[in-house]
Design a protein around this motif. Structure first.
Motif, PDB file in Angstrom:
ATOM      1  N   TYR A  34       0.845  -1.203   0.000  1.00 33.24           N
ATOM      2  CA  TYR A  34       0.000   0.000   0.000  1.00 33.24           C
ATOM      3  C   TYR A  34       0.878   1.250   0.000  1.00 33.24           C
ATOM      4  N   ASN A  35       1.890   1.271   0.866  1.00 31.57           N
ATOM      5  CA  ASN A  35       2.777   2.437   0.933  1.00 31.57           C
ATOM      6  C   ASN A  35       3.491   2.662  -0.394  1.00 31.57           C
ATOM      7  N   LEU A  36       3.959   1.568  -1.004  1.00 35.12           N
ATOM      8  CA  LEU A  36       4.645   1.694  -2.289  1.00 35.12           C
ATOM      9  C   LEU A  36       3.685   2.199  -3.362  1.00 35.12           C
ATOM     10  N   ARG A  37       2.472   1.652  -3.388  1.00 33.78           N
ATOM     11  CA  ARG A  37       1.477   2.103  -4.368  1.00 33.78           C
ATOM     12  C   ARG A  37       1.172   3.585  -4.203  1.00 33.78           C
ATOM     13  N   GLN A  38       1.050   4.033  -2.955  1.00 30.31           N
ATOM     14  CA  GLN A  38       0.742   5.437  -2.725  1.00 30.31           C
ATOM     15  C   GLN A  38       1.880   6.335  -3.211  1.00 30.31           C
ATOM     16  N   TYR A  91      12.025   2.830  -2.281  1.00 29.72           N
ATOM     17  CA  TYR A  91      12.031   1.388  -2.508  1.00 29.72           C
ATOM     18  C   TYR A  91      13.204   0.754  -1.779  1.00 29.72           C
ATOM     19  N   VAL A  92      12.921  -0.232  -0.951  1.00 29.77           N
ATOM     20  CA  VAL A  92      13.901  -0.785  -0.029  1.00 29.77           C
ATOM     21  C   VAL A  92      14.921  -1.675  -0.743  1.00 29.77           C
ATOM     22  N   THR A  93      16.192  -1.576  -0.332  1.00 32.35           N
ATOM     23  CA  THR A  93      17.279  -2.436  -0.805  1.00 32.35           C
ATOM     24  C   THR A  93      17.270  -2.574  -2.331  1.00 32.35           C
ATOM     25  N   PRO A  94      17.340  -1.458  -3.064  1.00 29.78           N
ATOM     26  CA  PRO A  94      17.185  -1.536  -4.521  1.00 29.78           C
ATOM     27  C   PRO A  94      18.374  -2.193  -5.218  1.00 29.78           C
ATOM     28  N   ALA A 102      13.138   3.830   3.722  1.00 29.61           N
ATOM     29  CA  ALA A 102      12.240   3.058   2.869  1.00 29.61           C
ATOM     30  C   ALA A 102      10.857   2.957   3.506  1.00 29.61           C
ATOM     31  N   SER A 103       9.820   3.136   2.688  1.00 29.22           N
ATOM     32  CA  SER A 103       8.447   3.117   3.212  1.00 29.22           C
ATOM     33  C   SER A 103       8.063   1.747   3.748  1.00 29.22           C
TER      34      SER A 103
END
Length: 500
Positions: free
Chosen positions: A71-75, A107-110, A247-248
């Motif tokens: 959800y956080n990433l989508r937002q 975005y976490v650990t890209p 990261a979110s």
């Protein structure tokens, strides 16, 4: 000022009054059959309720980590105030995940060996047609991920191939007919992520990678067939209020209770697996979590439960971030992600670790990950120190099927993002001209300052403070897959050795 000591009798009177007051605690409760607003609990009952409420909240929070992370990433990508790409479109990152771009995406650990695309597809009104190109031998994937962070299919990659195709992403319950030549992929949730990654070896190779990324397209079924498109929906999702510059997916909300309301909102819009609904969800009603109903604090069983939910809502992200070493083989300070990492299903601890530390990480057949934040002595890696690690020539975890690749990437432990450094190098691996020993081994130097000109080709700069690393293998060969599934293979992982 003179302070008189209280007599033993006075102490007993105070203690007795405190116990009497505690024994009459009345907690606010909703109108449920098990208790009402006048229910009173003894001190021992309060302790037991607190312990069980916390245990239940931790289990529910472990489950919620995945839908809340998505959800956080989508937002941030699609439905927030400043979207990178609106729903049913793809945001194409212009370059690798430099610290600046990593911070923008949240975005976490890209990955830093590819350029990313992110697109959130809403499949409620109609299927979305996904087209993928022929990459002419370049490695790329198009990963399809549910709102529970499960990878359910690929549109390109090691198993599907790199020649391209046309696919229809079909949401739950859709009954229509697809055009000829379109392969149907059934999605488990209304919202799904289309996430391309296109391999780029260096900046000279960037234009070729961008061409492949541009060739990955999405459009609604009606538009694909030349028909009028359904009316576009409007979205009014609650904005996650999160700690900035991390990261979110770490789930650091300003108000810990927003974690719970977002979890239920995401779940109601994207119902979970049937086994989850029947076997696990019923017990969460004590927390006010029920499918089809919005989460409200007044629906929590009582104030003791609500207080524990506040605590767990604040702690769950950092708690999960400390647990990766529970879920897979480990050795010499490293943890190998388990075989089910990308599609953990009802293994909710693995799912939570996957989402908090590696949101949308791949299925292991396509790519796997090896994490380290400790040296050979189990001490936290820190850029105030210097380290070296050596991969033997026979190291199985770096064996790939062409055109795949392997790499080691550096991250800041606190933000979970890539970090600035004097040579703008965030990764080393098969794309680089690394010096090898006479026996074919590769030694990598981990420090914040140069190890010397003769070693700079193998230098992976660290931040000044605590850090972690990730070994990636994209398109793993059979030898690598055998090692991945061997519980004892952690012992062959390279030692991260402190050096003077």
């Amino acid at each position: 000022m003179l302070v008189r000591k209280k007599s033993p009798l006075a102490h007993r009177m105070v203690l007795g009054a405190a116990i009497a007051a505690l024994s009459c605690i009345a907690v606010t409760q909703p109108n449920v059959a098990r208790a009402d607003a006048t229910t009173q609990y003894s001190p021992d009952q309060v302790k037991g309720i607190q312990a069980w409420a916390r245990s239940l909240a931790v289990q529910a929070g472990t489950f919620c980590a995945s839908p809340v992370g998505m959800y956080n990433l989508r937002q941030g990508i699609a439905t927030g105030a400043n979207p990178k790409a609106k729903p049913n479109h793809i945001w194409r990152m212009p370059n690798i995940s430099t610290p600046k771009l990593a911070k923008e995406s949240g975005y976490v650990t890209p990955n830093v060996n590819t350029i990313y695309g992110f697109g959130f597809m809403d499949l409620e009104a109609e299927p979305i047609i996904l087209k993928t190109p022929d990459s002419n031998g370049r490695y790329y994937i198009v990963q399809l991920v549910s709102m529970y962070d499960d990878t359910f299919a690929y549109g390109a990659g090691k198993e599907v191939g790199y020649k391209g195709g046309t696919y229809a992403l079909v949401g739950p319950g859709w009954k229509g007919t697809l055009p000829n030549g379109v392969k149907r992929i059934d999605a488990p949730t209304r919202w799904v992520t289309v996430q391309p990654r296109v391999h780029v070896k260096n900046q000279d190779d960037l234009a070729g990678a961008q061409k492949v990324l541009e060739g990955i397209t999405v459009q609604g079924l009606a538009e694909y067939e030349g028909k009028p498109a359904p009316k576009a929906p409007t979205y009014d999702y609650a904005e996650p209020k999160l700690k900035p510059n991390v990261a979110s997916s770490l789930l650091l909300f300003d108000d810990p209770l927003q974690f719970w309301s977002i979890c239920v909102d995401a779940m109601n819009e994207n119902p979970p697996r049937k086994d989850m609904i029947s076997a696990v969800l019923p017990q969460y009603k004590y927390l006010g979590i029920e499918l089809g109903k919005p989460w409200k604090s007044e629906n929590v069983l009582n104030s003791i439960f609500l207080e524990e939910m506040k605590k767990v809502g604040a702690e769950i992200g950092p708690m999960i971030a400390d647990l990766p070493y529970l879920i897979g083989p480990n050795g010499n300070g490293w943890i190998v992600t388990p075989y089910n990492f990308g599609s953990p299903g009802p293994d909710y601890l693995t799912a939570a670790v996957h989402s908090v530390l590696g949101l949308t990480a791949n299925n292991s057949d396509e790519a796997f990950y090896i994490w380290s934040q400790y040296d050979e002595n189990q001490k936290q890696l820190d850029g105030n120190n210097k380290y070296a690690m050596t991969f033997p020539a026979t190291f199985p975890y770096t064996k790939v099927v062409p055109p795949g690749f392997w790499s080691v990437t550096m991250y800041d432990l606190n933000s979970k993002l890539t970090v600035e450094n004097p040579i703008n190098r965030y990764v080393l691996g098969s794309d680089d001209d690394l010096k090898k020993g006479a026996d074919g081994s590769i030694t990598i130097y981990l420090q914040s300052t140069s190890p010397g000109k003769d070693k700079e080709s193998n230098w992976l700069p660290t931040p000044k403070g605590p850090f972690y690393m990730l070994i990636r293998n994209y398109a793993p060969a059979e030898e690598a897959m055998k090692a991945l599934q061997d519980p004892s293979s952690g012992k062959i992982l390279p030692k991260v050795v402190p050096v003077k």
